[in-house]
Every structure is written in C-alpha cells, then in structure tokens.
Design a protein around this motif. Structure first.
Motif, PDB file in Angstrom:
ATOM      1  N   LEU A 106       8.398   3.849   4.064  1.00 59.89           N
ATOM      2  CA  LEU A 106       9.496   4.794   3.894  1.00 59.89           C
ATOM      3  C   LEU A 106      10.815   4.198   4.368  1.00 59.89           C
ATOM      4  N   ARG A 107      10.745   3.411   5.464  1.00 65.62           N
ATOM      5  CA  ARG A 107      11.969   2.793   5.980  1.00 65.62           C
ATOM      6  C   ARG A 107      12.531   1.790   4.964  1.00 65.62           C
ATOM      7  N   VAL A 108      11.626   1.041   4.331  1.00 61.55           N
ATOM      8  CA  VAL A 108      12.060   0.103   3.284  1.00 61.55           C
ATOM      9  C   VAL A 108      12.798   0.866   2.181  1.00 61.55           C
ATOM     10  N   VAL A 109      12.163   1.951   1.719  1.00 62.96           N
ATOM     11  CA  VAL A 109      12.761   2.749   0.653  1.00 62.96           C
ATOM     12  C   VAL A 109      14.109   3.310   1.097  1.00 62.96           C
ATOM     13  N   GLN A 110      14.130   3.793   2.349  1.00 65.29           N
ATOM     14  CA  GLN A 110      15.367   4.364   2.866  1.00 65.29           C
ATOM     15  C   GLN A 110      16.520   3.365   2.797  1.00 65.29           C
ATOM     16  N   ARG A 111      16.229   2.104   3.252  1.00 64.09           N
ATOM     17  CA  ARG A 111      17.272   1.092   3.266  1.00 64.09           C
ATOM     18  C   ARG A 111      17.759   0.790   1.853  1.00 64.09           C
ATOM     19  N   GLU A 112      16.773   0.694   0.932  1.00 62.41           N
ATOM     20  CA  GLU A 112      17.092   0.339  -0.447  1.00 62.41           C
ATOM     21  C   GLU A 112      18.076   1.337  -1.070  1.00 62.41           C
ATOM     22  N   PHE A 113      17.812   2.666  -0.817  1.00 63.59           N
ATOM     23  CA  PHE A 113      18.618   3.681  -1.489  1.00 63.59           C
ATOM     24  C   PHE A 113      19.556   4.402  -0.528  1.00 63.59           C
TER      25      PHE A 113
ATOM     26  N   GLY B 180       0.826  -1.204   0.000  1.00 67.18           N
ATOM     27  CA  GLY B 180       0.000   0.000   0.000  1.00 67.18           C
ATOM     28  C   GLY B 180       0.852   1.241   0.000  1.00 67.18           C
ATOM     29  N   GLY B 181       0.451   2.269  -0.759  1.00 66.48           N
ATOM     30  CA  GLY B 181       1.196   3.526  -0.760  1.00 66.48           C
ATOM     31  C   GLY B 181       2.068   3.669  -1.993  1.00 66.48           C
ATOM     32  N   VAL B 182       2.344   2.550  -2.673  1.00 63.01           N
ATOM     33  CA  VAL B 182       3.153   2.636  -3.887  1.00 63.01           C
ATOM     34  C   VAL B 182       2.214   2.813  -5.083  1.00 63.01           C
ATOM     35  N   VAL B 183       2.311   3.952  -5.750  1.00 60.23           N
ATOM     36  CA  VAL B 183       1.429   4.210  -6.877  1.00 60.23           C
ATOM     37  C   VAL B 183       2.002   3.601  -8.149  1.00 60.23           C
ATOM     38  N   ALA B 184       3.282   3.768  -8.325  1.00 61.43           N
ATOM     39  CA  ALA B 184       3.920   3.223  -9.517  1.00 61.43           C
ATOM     40  C   ALA B 184       5.392   3.025  -9.227  1.00 61.43           C
ATOM     41  N   CYS B 185       5.991   2.082  -9.900  1.00 62.02           N
ATOM     42  CA  CYS B 185       7.407   1.807  -9.693  1.00 62.02           C
ATOM     43  C   CYS B 185       7.924   1.117 -10.945  1.00 62.02           C
ATOM     44  N   ALA B 186       8.762   1.835 -11.709  1.00 59.60           N
ATOM     45  CA  ALA B 186       9.222   1.245 -12.965  1.00 59.60           C
ATOM     46  C   ALA B 186      10.695   1.549 -13.188  1.00 59.60           C
ATOM     47  N   ALA B 187      11.348   0.680 -13.974  1.00 61.71           N
ATOM     48  CA  ALA B 187      12.753   0.891 -14.306  1.00 61.71           C
ATOM     49  C   ALA B 187      12.843   1.460 -15.718  1.00 61.71           C
TER      50      ALA B 187
ATOM     51  N   LEU C  54       8.845  -3.441  -5.274  1.00 58.39           N
ATOM     52  CA  LEU C  54       9.767  -2.735  -4.391  1.00 58.39           C
ATOM     53  C   LEU C  54      10.922  -3.633  -3.947  1.00 58.39           C
ATOM     54  N   GLU C  55      10.605  -4.944  -3.801  1.00 59.82           N
ATOM     55  CA  GLU C  55      11.630  -5.843  -3.284  1.00 59.82           C
ATOM     56  C   GLU C  55      12.729  -6.112  -4.322  1.00 59.82           C
ATOM     57  N   ASP C  56      12.389  -5.916  -5.601  1.00 63.03           N
ATOM     58  CA  ASP C  56      13.319  -6.285  -6.659  1.00 63.03           C
ATOM     59  C   ASP C  56      14.202  -5.128  -7.100  1.00 63.03           C
ATOM     60  N   ILE C  57      14.097  -4.059  -6.375  1.00 64.48           N
ATOM     61  CA  ILE C  57      14.837  -2.874  -6.805  1.00 64.48           C
ATOM     62  C   ILE C  57      16.336  -3.105  -6.820  1.00 64.48           C
ATOM     63  N   SER C  58      16.812  -3.862  -5.841  1.00 64.73           N
ATOM     64  CA  SER C  58      18.263  -4.073  -5.765  1.00 64.73           C
ATOM     65  C   SER C  58      18.779  -4.720  -7.058  1.00 64.73           C
ATOM     66  N   GLU C  59      17.969  -5.579  -7.657  1.00 66.39           N
ATOM     67  CA  GLU C  59      18.367  -6.154  -8.955  1.00 66.39           C
ATOM     68  C   GLU C  59      18.577  -5.064 -10.000  1.00 66.39           C
ATOM     69  N   VAL C  60      17.574  -4.156 -10.069  1.00 67.45           N
ATOM     70  CA  VAL C  60      17.663  -3.084 -11.063  1.00 67.45           C
ATOM     71  C   VAL C  60      18.938  -2.280 -10.852  1.00 67.45           C
TER      72      VAL C  60
ATOM     73  N   HIS D 102       7.385  15.551  -1.942  1.00 65.67           N
ATOM     74  CA  HIS D 102       8.805  15.445  -1.599  1.00 65.67           C
ATOM     75  C   HIS D 102       9.474  14.589  -2.663  1.00 65.67           C
ATOM     76  N   LEU D 103      10.604  15.063  -3.177  1.00 61.55           N
ATOM     77  CA  LEU D 103      11.286  14.309  -4.225  1.00 61.55           C
ATOM     78  C   LEU D 103      12.693  13.924  -3.764  1.00 61.55           C
ATOM     79  N   PHE D 104      13.032  12.652  -3.922  1.00 62.28           N
ATOM     80  CA  PHE D 104      14.396  12.185  -3.698  1.00 62.28           C
ATOM     81  C   PHE D 104      14.986  11.875  -5.065  1.00 62.28           C
ATOM     82  N   VAL D 105      16.088  12.523  -5.395  1.00 58.97           N
ATOM     83  CA  VAL D 105      16.676  12.294  -6.709  1.00 58.97           C
ATOM     84  C   VAL D 105      18.131  11.862  -6.540  1.00 58.97           C
ATOM     85  N   GLY D 106      18.458  10.681  -7.051  1.00 59.31           N
ATOM     86  CA  GLY D 106      19.828  10.192  -6.992  1.00 59.31           C
ATOM     87  C   GLY D 106      20.317   9.870  -8.388  1.00 59.31           C
ATOM     88  N   GLN D 107      21.531   9.356  -8.479  1.00 61.32           N
ATOM     89  CA  GLN D 107      22.103   9.022  -9.780  1.00 61.32           C
ATOM     90  C   GLN D 107      21.257   7.969 -10.485  1.00 61.32           C
ATOM     91  N   ARG D 108      20.618   7.104  -9.692  1.00 62.11           N
ATOM     92  CA  ARG D 108      19.915   5.962 -10.275  1.00 62.11           C
ATOM     93  C   ARG D 108      18.452   5.884  -9.889  1.00 62.11           C
TER      94      ARG D 108
END
Lengths: 325, 325, 325, 325, 325
Positions: free
Chosen positions: E47-54, E2-9, E21-27, E102-108
């Motif tokens: 948010l904590r999940v996202v934080q750990r991922e990135f 819940g809370g994830v509207v879209a997530c694409a590579a 969300l769980e497969d992001i590390s592969e990407v 709120h926007l988080f922008v990184g290299q990837r």
C-alpha cells in the motif's frame, strides 16, 4: 500548583520547555510558540488563574468547573470550547465508567480539563511530540489528537456491550431463562443510553469541525476531523444496532418464556391425565355396592391393574408422540 | 393595585426607585431607565392598564390573561412575548406542580405575569441587582435571568423522576411485582409527558434567542442564551432517556410477571404430582376385590406406605433439581 | 336558491345589504365592497353559478363539490382555496362527528361551503359584524374568523377524549379488566387517528398563512394567524400525548391481565394443595389392608381428622402469608 | 407489430390519424403534431425500434424492459421518464394485483409501457379525446391524464383494506379469536406494505411535477399535478392509519387472548374446587376406622350428602358472583 | 508482488498492456492513458508503494489497510476514495458473508482494494473491456462498473432473506411453533441489520455521485450513477420492509403461542372435569355408612356406572361443541 498535570510550550512542532503557570505570559509574548496545559479536576481558584491568563469566557469556565455538560462545541470570540465525555472500562467489574474532558483551544494555547474517570493524556502528548511535522500545525492538531484518543476509547466499550449481548443471547436461546436475563437486558439498555448520550452529540461537533471555516482549524486538518467524524458515526451506528437488538432480545425472551410455560402446562396436563384415570378406576372398585360381580372374580384384581397400566401406558405414549411430555 | 408584586425602575444596572403603576409614563420619559414589573395572576383590568401603558398587542394580552399557552417566543413590532412553563416539586406529596409565566420584554420594560404554581421571582430580582454590570445591559439580561431561573427548576424535577424510576426498578427486579408497579410506571410516564410538553418547545425558543438578531438581545448576551439552550437540551434529553427506560421497564415487568407465572405453574405441577401419586396408590388398595393378596400380607401396609413415601421423595428431589419446586 | 345560507355585501367593516346571487356582479363593480356567501351542501349547478361569477378554478370547484379532501391551502392566481375539517360532539352519544368546510377567498369575496356535521357560521358572521374595525380589513380577516371558529371546536373534542381516557385508566387500575376495556382503548385510538388527520395538516396551512406574503393577508393580520397556528400546534400535541398514553394504557392493561392471571393461578394452586392433602390422607386410611393398627385405635379417627385439619390450616396460613391466597 | 396497443398522432387536441410505428418519422416532421403510443409488455426489439425513433436513453429503455423499478421521475435531456405502479382488485379472490407502467414523455410524444396487472388505457385515451381543449396542451396533459387514472385506482384498494380491517375487528372483539385472526392481520400488513411501496415514492414525483419548471409541463398544468399530489398524499395517509390500526389490532388481539385465558383458568379453578371438596369429604367417610360414630348414624349418609351439596352450592354461587364461572 | 491481482494500462477504452507496479510512472507520463490496479488484502508495504506512486492521502491508505470502515465517499484534492461493503451468499450454509472494497479513483488511475469475502472483479474488467465506447470515458466509468457490480450482489441477498422469512411464516402459521422459530426470527433480524448497515450509507454516496460536479465524473455519466442510486434505494426499502415484517412476525408468533396455550389450558380443564366427576361419585359410594340404601340395590352398581358414563359423555359432548376439547 495542585491540579496542573503538565504545562509546556511548543514551537515548530517541538517541545520548547516546561512552563510554570505564572510564566505563561512570557511564552505568549513569543508569537511562534503555543502552550499546552493539562488540568485534573482543578479547583475554582486555579481555573480563575487560567481564565485571567488567557481571558476565557465566564460561562465556559463555569462549565469547566461544574462539569455535567453535554458534549458540545462552542465558539467564544475566536477561541473554541469543546466538551467531550470519556469512557473507560473498569477491568475488575467489567463495567463502564464515564468522565468528562473540557478543552479550550485558542490561537496560542490548548487547555484540557479532566473530570471523573479518564486516562491521563500523557500518551497523547508523547504521540504528538513524536510526529512533530503534524504538531507544527499548532493547537488545531492537538485538538484533533485529543479527540481522536477519546473517541478511540469508545470502540472497546462497544465491544464490551457486544460480548454482553452475546452472553444474553446464549442465555435466552440455549440456557434456561430466569429473572436475571430480563434484568441484564434492562441494565444493558440503560448503559447503552448512557453511552449514546456521550456519542451522538459528537456527530454534530465533528461535522462542524470538519466543514466550517474556523480560523483555528487549518484546511489541511479537515480530513483528520472527517476521520473522527467517521469514527463517531460508526460508534453511534453500532450503539443503535445494539439497542435495536436488545429490544428484539427482550421480545424473544418474552416469547420463549411463553413457549416454556406452554410446555410446562402440557406436561402438567399430561401427567394429570396419566395419574387421574387410574385413580378414577380405583375409586370405582372401592365402591361398597353389594352386587359388584367383578369384585368376586378370581382375576378381577390383576385384570383391573393391567387395565390401569394399559390405559396409563397408552396415554403416556400418545402424549409423548404429540410432544406434550 | 392588587396583582402587582413589584414594580421598580432601573438605570445603569442599579435600582433607581419603586414606581407606582400610574407613574410609569414618567419613567418612560427618561431614556436611560427601564421598568421591571412583576404581576401575579392579574385581573383583566390590571392587564388592560399595563397594555395601554406599554401599547402591547391585543393577542398577547389575551394569552397572558387566559394562560394555558404552549411555551413560545413571539415578536410584536420590536417587543418580545415569551411564554414559559414553571415546574415545582410539592415537597409534601413529592409530586410536580406546573405553572405558567408570561414575559413581555421591550426596549424599556420587562413585565412578568405568573399563573399557577411557581416561586416568586424576588430572588431573581435580588440576584440581578447584585450583578449590576450585567443588569446594566438592560431588559435582555433580565429576560435571561428569569429564563435561567425557570429552567434551573427543571433539574430537581428530573432528579425526582429518576429516583422514582429507581424505586420502580427495585420493585420490578428485587421485590414482588404487584398491580401497583404497573400503575406507577403509567403515572410516571403521564407526568413525564407533561414535563416534556413544558420543556421541548423551549429548545426552539432558546435557539432563536441565541442566534437571531433581535434588537432587544445584545450580541454579547448570546452566550448566555446559549447556556440556557444547553440546559434545556440536556433536560429534554434526560426526559427522553427516562421515557425510553420506562418503556423498557414496562416490558421487563411483563417479562417477569410471565417468569413468575411460569414458576407458579411449575410448582403447582410438581406438588400435584407429589400428592397425586400416593392418592392413586391408596385408591388402588382401597378397592374391594376379594382376591388381593397384598391386603392380607403382614407387612403390606408398611410396605405400601414406604413405597408411597419413596415415590413422593423421589419426585420431590427430581423436581427440586430441575428447578420446578 | 336552495343551498345559499347567507349572502351579503360589506364595506368599511359594515354590512351594506343582503345580495341575491344574481346581483353579485353589481356589487363587484363597487371597488370598496366585498361579498360574503355561505353555502350548505350546494348542488353542482349552484357551484357552477358561483364559479362563473367569481371565475374560480375548475379543480377547486370539483373539490368543493365532492368533498373528502385533506385539509389544505391552495392558491389559484391570487385566490385562496382552503379546506378545513370540522369536528362536533354529538351530545347524545358523546361521540365525534366530522364535517368539511371549503373556503374560497379572493380580493373581493369570501365563500364558505359546508359539508357534513358542522354548526352554522351565522355566529361568526355576527361576531365579525360586531368588531367592524377588524372586519374592515376585508376578506383576509373573515378567513381568520372562520378558521379560528373551526379550530376552537377541536378543544372540546380533545377534552372529551381526555375524559374517556381517564375512565379507561380507572377501569384498568381500579376496576376489573374485561374485554370491554381493550375494545374501548382500540376505539379511542381509531377516533384519535381521525382527529389527528383533521388537525395535523392544518399546522402547515396556518404556518403558511402567518408567514408568506400572500397579497390577500395583510401583514398586520399575521399575528392572528399565528394565534391559530399556536392553537393547532397545541391540539396536535395533545392528540399525540393522548396517543402515547393510549399505547401505554394498552400495555399496562396487558400487564395487569397477566398479574391477575398469576393471582388466579396461585389461588388455584393453593386451594388444590389444601384440598389435595386431606384427600390423600383419607385415601390412605381407606385402604383395605388387614393389618393397619391405626384403624383399630380408639382415637384413630379423631386423630387423623385433627391431623388433616392441622395440615390444611398450616398450608392455608402459609399460602396466605406468601400472598398466594 | 406485436406489443403495440395503439399509436396515433394528435394535433390541436384532436386525433389526426392512426400511425404505423414505421411512419412515425413522418409525423415528427410536422411540428404541430405529437404521437401517443401504447405498448403492452413489449419485446426487446420493439423497444429498440422505439428507442431509435425517439432517441431515448439506454438506461430508461433497460428499465422499461426489465420492469421491477421503484416509482420515480427521471429527466434525460428534456425527456421525462416516469415509472408508476398500478393496482387492481382481482374481483374473484378479493386480492390486490400489482403492475407497472413506464411513461416516456417528450415534446412530441408520449409512450406508455404496461407490465403485469393493469387495465388498458383506452378509456384514458377516449377521455382525453373528449376534452380536446385540454388535450391541446400536449404531452404534458396526457401525462396528467394517465397518472390521474392510475392514482384513482388506489382508492378502491384502500377501501378493500378498510373493509378487511373491519372484518378483523369484528372477529377480535365480537367473535372468538382463533389462529386465523393473527394470520389475517399479518397478511393484511404485508399487503399494506406492498401498497405503501407503490404509493409513497409518488409523493415526491407528484411534488416535483407540480412545482419544478420542467419545459414539458406548462405552468397552467401545475394545478392538475397538485391535484394528483393531493390524492397521493391522501392515499398514503390512509395507508399509514391502516398500518397503525393493524398494529393496535394485533395488540388488542393479544390482550383479549390473555383475557380469555384468564377466564378459562378461573373456570378451571372454580370447577376443580366444586368437585374437589365433595371428593375429599367422601374420602374421609371411606376411611376404615373402627370407631367412626357417624358411620353408624341412621341419617349419617343423607346428612353428609346434603353437606356436600350445600358446600358445592355455596362455592358455585360464590364463584358465580365473583365472575369466575 | 503478492497482493496485486491485476494491473493494466488503458487508452481510448482499450487495454494497452499489463504493467508491473514499478513501471507505473512510465504510464503516467503518457497523458491519454490510465491505470487500473486490483489489490487483494495488500500488505502495508504494498500500500505504501501505491501511495507513493499516486501520492494518495495518509488517512485513506490507513483506512484501506485496516478495513472496518463504513461505506463512504471522500474527496482528497481531486481524488475520490470510496468504501463499499460487499455481500456474498455462502452456498453451503446459505448464509451471508460480508467483505469490504476500497476504491481510489483519480484522473489517471483506479485502484480497488478487496478485503474479506468478495468475488474477484475480473469479470467487471472483462465487461468493461467489452464496451470500449464506455470505458473510453475513463476512471469515472470504471468506478460506476465496480459499484454497479457490488450493488447487484445485494439483490440475491435480499431474495435469500425473503425466502427465509417465508419459511418462518410457514412455521408460525402452519406448523407448530417451537423455540426455534423465535431464534430464527432473531437471527434474521440481526443479519438484516448487518445488511442495512452495508446498504443505507450508500444512498448518500450514490446521491452525491449522481448530482455533484466532481471533476472525475463526466456529466453524461450521471444517469449511470442515478441507476445505482435507484438500486440502492430499492434494496434499502426491501430491507426496511423485511424488518417491519419480522417485527410483526415476532408479535404474531407471540400471539399464536398464547392461543395454543389457551387451547392446552382448555383441554386440561375439560379432561379434568370428565375424570373428576366420576371420581367424586365413586368416592361417594366408597363411603362406609351403615345405612346407604343404594348399596344394597340389585342394580345399584350398573346404575351408578351408567350415570357416570352419561355425565362424562355429556361433558365430553359439551366441551367438544364449545371448542374446549
């Protein structure tokens, strides 16, 4: 010794032990430890003791003793001296109380000196001790924790002001305007200026802490001071908006007083006409001329009375329609 | 020589001896001494003598003679020329009096020139001589001591203004508003602007003294000038707050005048109605129609009188309830 | 040639000789001399002649011809072009008159071009020739002397404004307020804005002259331009204070108009009551009822009259006490 | 192609020939020539053609198409993009009309795109062709000529505003104040803000053109852009003064409305008293008491009438003297 | 989750695939790809999940969770954290609703977190995917696309305010002024301050994005952020103009209330005179003097009545002419 609220030594982010003021020199011999002392309205002698122990600057000690300083950040050979204004809501009278906290921060010590209305910093100490990985960063982090705590107190103060402004708006636009409204607006403005004076110099203080390369503030602590900076800027902005709204409220109040005066004037005029015309007619038929044929008519009296009623009724309806009554 | 209040030579923080103006050149031959001269509204000749002795700049001497300068700090080849405005409360009329002090500070001398209302600087001299470890720092410290003394005089002035504002607030919100209130607000604003003009340029002066690397100001004296800077900023801030409050007070005053006018208008209207209605009724029964049956009734008169009283009473109660009376 | 007021060559601080415009090229061949030309509303041809002689920039010449420039300082390859606004008090109508002076300053020449109301610069020339050790410094010093002269004219203008403001204050607070007061305040503000426009750009001009390393301004002339800077800042500050006081005066005026309206309203209401009540009573005894026992009483009339007088007297005293009359 | 007003190639400051849009690439092959194209509300396709020809940036083309930009100066790899607002007086309704001009300036081209109300730039082109020694400086000079032309249009606009303000002042201080005056002041303020919005961003644009080392602006063109800068600053200053005067005019207007209200109130009160007193006296002698000796006096009636006239006359004179009537 | 509207590579400007969300590390292992995640009011765990991922910074995550931040741009080791306020018009009540993104922008990666009222960013995603040559520039371009979309929403908000101001102007100048007008002006001002608070800090944010050499923003993207900067400055300017106009509208409103009051007062006075004079005359002839010859005249009554009518008529005409009625 009276005036000392707490005094403890810390190492590796953990409280090592309580220290008596006299034993501080021992602590300072152990290079990995630092001391955190909390003072409450200390006597001049106590401050002199502290000054000698940490060789603090004369002027900073004088400031800390006399209080009544502007919020500021000063640097005396490697030590920081920070002055902050604290704000507290007195729950009983719903008014703000102001206090002052002076902080001395060195490589091996943090000293807080409280004056006037302010809550104890024991909960800040507890919170720091609970996050020992941060506390391990040393006095710079304690400075952050104390500033963060003080700045967070500003938000309920601003909220209180906002609810008081709303009450004033309600009075102006929906209840009758009395003398009180004006006085309340004025009082609110006065207190806002007081709060502004506590907050606005902090912008500069926080800005310098988040940017400059003070040896006491490790680089990875900068985001924390940037967080304080953001909060202070936000409080300051809210205070400015409140001031601008208060100015508008005062003007709106004046407008509505004039509108009401206008309405009262129109009513006065309307009723004066409704009463004045029959009085004039009655005066006419009260004249004592010998030859006034109407006076002898059988239906003269009822006719005149009806006429009066008709005119008054007509005026009443007309004024009602044009909004004068 | 008239106009010279005091003139003494100092070495190692201690007064060496009183010097006559003519003997200054002797003093200047002893490299470890410096002279501190106090002048009071000196004649042009006296100033020319002093100028020759210390080879001061023409323009600075002209300024010191004519007075009416803005507070400022100027540098003429190694010598500093500082202009300050002094403020004093005339205890009898509770009003401010302004004066000017010009200071010439060189490597080997301090010269103060007083104009207009200002207390003597003998107590500054006494205080300096009492702290000889500081006085040993030379003319730079004397400059600090004099500025500190002058700036400290601003605080009672601001306090006086604050108590006058409080009296005005009391008048506005709790006593009747008369023409005087407006005039008092205006006068207070006028005097505040005068004080502001004395204080605000000092911010820049103090800032330059606490930062720049003027040869005359030793680095360890910077915190002292920072202290003066803090005081000046605080006074300036208090003056600004007072100005803003005065502006609000003027507006609040105008609002309350309108509120009171409104109340007077409503009262006028209310009583006009209470008097007007019986007058109208009396007029009706004063008509001379032959056939007005009520006039012949036995209880006509008391009935009409009761009716009038009833109507007036009803109106009175109604106006009272709606707050018009 | 018409438009040329004076034209002379100087060397070593002394006037060498009068020069005709055509002979300037000769002067310019002698490296130790410089020319000082004064023009008054010159024709375009005259300006073109001057331009060719000193190879001045097209745009500066156009400016000098058309006038209506802002005060400014411009640099065209080594030559300075300065525009100043002059102010004069027309003694007859006690009003300000504005003019413009354009100055071209080069290594070997100073040219002043006057437009509109301005006194002749012959006394500046005389004063310069009297202080030949300063005049020997060349065109840079002449620039200073002219600017100093022009800036000194601003002070009497400000004094005139101050005395006009005092007259307005006297009107507002002590004489009756009429329509004129408002118009006078408005007119004063309008003229102040005009003066402000002449003065405030000069701050920047003087600042650049006292700091920058323009080849034309020798370093030992900087204090002189700093003196001009001080004067300009002071005039500007006085103008700002006058503007702020005028704004307050306008508001105070409005307040006092309202206070007076309030007083008039209360008087109206008071007298209306004092007249209205006896009228009502008289109306009652003018009713024609058959059975009104008072009418037959021997002392009815005097009793009612006394009653009326008593009520009116009571009302009068009460209104007097509460300040309504 | 529709939308192209003029398109010509220039070399050595002289027009070489008219060019069709399609043939521009030929011109661009001759290194000493540049093209000057004038477009009027071009279609998107036309703009795309131009874009391709000169490889302009996407965003600048979008801006030029949609208009509604702020005045600005942007640099896209060596090419300048300038947005200016044009002002025109509609002679019939004496109101301002605003337009927009977008300029693309490159090493080899100038393109002007006009939107909304603006005069054609054919006379600018004619003027440039008449001064071929300046036109020889290339596109940078054309940019100056166009900006100068546009900025010169602001002066009559300001003059129009000044004469409208004078008309308003005349209304406020010498004619009666009606509702219209307030509306006119408001409208003028609204339009001034519009003009301000066109002018004030230009200060920055002109400043950058006169200082920065843009390759397109040769150094000897800097004085020309400084001239534009001066004009823009002057217009901006005049607009600011007009705004401040308008604010004062609104306040003066409010004051005078109150003064007039005061006068009306006093008149009302005065006449009420003059009419009210005789009415009261007449009421007294209209009472029906049996024993009112005056009623039987031979000269009672004339005596009372004279008394009434005397009182009314006395009141009239008194009110007249105190300025109430 | 819940809370994830879209997530694409994305890679090479084209959507590669939807990612859980769980497969992001592969990407993140494939260096040419980046992830774009859209979150809507996410729970703290998410948010904590996202934080750990990135490995995002603690403070940024806290901000993103609690919302109520000022618009700002922060940099945490190479990653950007941007806070923006979104504005939406609620079509039903024609009022603004505010939200936060709120926007988080990184290299990837790009992560958007929406709070409160805001439209979904699916159309931004669609638009980006449609211009794959731009999307190929990576996360920096996505940041631009999102900011551009958010800033474009401000324009209809400003348009709404402008049409509301026009309605208020219509009320003030052409319809009657009631209490509502004042309240509407006040409310509009309050909301404008809210919008101002969303917009003005963006100027600084956009300015930094268009200038500074942040590694994440390629140089050829600078013109795009300059475009956003222009838009924000324009919105901000329009808001400021609206505020100034509102202030003027409030003052104009007050002026017109006074004008109307004046008119009502004059009418009151006029009619009081027209009614008062005949009443006075009637009172005179109602006196009971024995010897009043007029009373016995045959034409006394009609003569007096005509006289009354004549006087009233004369007064009516006179008041009408002088504009009192």
């Amino acid at each position: 010794m009276g005036g000392v609220v707490a005094c403890a030594a810390y190492a590796d982010g953990r409280r090592v032990r309580e220290v008596a003021l006299e034993d501080i020199s021992e602590v300072l011999q152990q290079p990995e430890q630092f001391v955190w002392i909390g003072l409450l309205e200390p006597s001049e002698e106590l401050l002199r003791v502290v000054q000698r122990e940490f060789s603090l600057h004369d002027l900073a000690i004088e400031d800390a003793h006399r209080a009544h300083q502007r919020p500021k950040l000063e640097q005396y050979d490697g030590a920081l001296f920070v002055v902050l204004h604290t704000v507290q809501i007195n729950a009983q009278v719903q008014q703000l109380e102001f206090g002052e906290t002076h902080l001395f921060v060195g490589q091996r010590y943090v000293i807080s000196v409280r004056h006037g209305a302010s809550t104890s910093y024991t909960q800040v100490r507890a919170r720091c001790e609970a996050t020992s990985h941060l506390l391990a960063k040393g006095p710079g982090f304690v400075l952050y924790a104390l500033m963060d705590f003080i700045v967070d107190q500003y938000f309920p103060a601003v909220d209180l002001f906002e609810s008081r402004l709303e009450a004033i708006e309600e009075q102006i636009f929906h209840e009758g305007v009395g003398r009180d409204t004006t006085e309340q607006i004025y009082d609110l403005k006065r207190e806002l200026l007081h709060l502004k004076r506590a907050v606005s110099p902090l912008i500069d203080v926080a800005n310098r802490l988040m940017r400059s390369d003070l040896a006491l503030i490790p680089v990875d602590a900068h985001p924390y001071f940037r967080d304080i900076y953001d909060h202070v800027v936000r409080v300051n902005e809210m205070v400015d908006i409140l001031r601008e709204l208060l100015t508008s409220a005062l003007e709106a109040n004046l407008s509505l007083i004039s509108v009401r005066q206008n309405e009262a004037m129109k009513r006065l005029a309307g009723w004066a006409a409704i009463i004045g015309v029959p009085t004039m007619i009655a005066g006419v038929y009260g004249m004592n001329f010998k030859f006034m044929p109407e006076l002898d008519w059988r239906w003269g009296y009822p006719a005149v009375m009806s006429g009066m009623a008709a005119i008054s009724g007509y005026l009443y309806i007309r004024f009602k329609r044009s909004g004068w009554l």
